[in-house]
Write a protein that holds these residues in place. Sequence first.
Motif, mmCIF file in Angstrom:
data_model
loop_
_atom_site.group_PDB
_atom_site.id
_atom_site.type_symbol
_atom_site.label_atom_id
_atom_site.label_comp_id
_atom_site.label_asym_id
_atom_site.label_seq_id
_atom_site.Cartn_x
_atom_site.Cartn_y
_atom_site.Cartn_z
ATOM 1 N N GLU A 72 0.826 -1.217 0.000
ATOM 2 C CA GLU A 72 0.000 0.000 0.000
ATOM 3 C C GLU A 72 0.857 1.263 0.000
ATOM 4 N N VAL A 73 1.975 1.223 0.716
ATOM 5 C CA VAL A 73 2.888 2.369 0.707
ATOM 6 C C VAL A 73 3.351 2.654 -0.715
ATOM 7 N N MET A 95 6.399 9.970 1.467
ATOM 8 C CA MET A 95 6.625 9.365 2.781
ATOM 9 C C MET A 95 6.994 10.434 3.798
ATOM 10 N N GLN A 96 6.276 10.459 4.894
ATOM 11 C CA GLN A 96 6.589 11.408 5.969
ATOM 12 C C GLN A 96 7.280 10.675 7.114
ATOM 13 N N ASP A 97 6.824 9.454 7.372
ATOM 14 C CA ASP A 97 7.313 8.661 8.495
ATOM 15 C C ASP A 97 7.344 7.210 8.006
ATOM 16 N N PHE A 142 3.338 6.938 7.768
ATOM 17 C CA PHE A 142 2.610 8.174 7.518
ATOM 18 C C PHE A 142 3.045 8.719 6.157
ATOM 19 N N LEU A 143 2.054 9.076 5.351
ATOM 20 C CA LEU A 143 2.332 9.667 4.048
ATOM 21 C C LEU A 143 1.528 10.958 3.922
ATOM 22 N N GLU A 150 -2.360 7.841 7.488
ATOM 23 C CA GLU A 150 -1.610 6.822 8.198
ATOM 24 C C GLU A 150 -2.069 5.461 7.690
ATOM 25 N N LEU A 151 -1.115 4.561 7.493
ATOM 26 C CA LEU A 151 -1.431 3.180 7.141
ATOM 27 C C LEU A 151 -0.999 2.286 8.298
#
Length: 131
Positions: free
Chosen positions: A87-88, A98-100, A115-116, A125-126
């Motif tokens: 999923e990312v 991508m943030q995290d 986190f994206l 968030e995933l």
Amino acid sequence: MTIHHIGYLVKKLERARTAFEALGYGVERETVRDEFRKVDIVFLVKDGYRVELVSPYDPSSVVVGLLARTGNAPYHVCYEVDDLDVEVERLRDARYVMQDAPAPAPACGGARVAFLIHPYLGIVELLQKTG
Ligand code: NI
């Protein structure tokens, strides 16, 4: 992917929790300290909806800057997914940045989260589904 929770950024965790409880929310999981992100987290539920209160306990927390800009406010929707890495990649192909990067989340039983951020949608968030 299914909605798991809505994340609220708050300055005072216990006071926010009390205010949510006065609206009829119940505590699903007691406060957990996430030392990676330097936040305290508590999960609340009402009417089948789950809210995550997130509050930084240290000035170096990754959310301090955002909290200063937004004040107390919802700031992300979390989606539970079968395969986090797939999923990312799918979201990165769809303009999310991508943030995290994927990492364990103590408040979610150690399941991995990422986190994206999307230019028109904001933060997503995933959460890797477990069990
Ligand atoms: Ni969250």
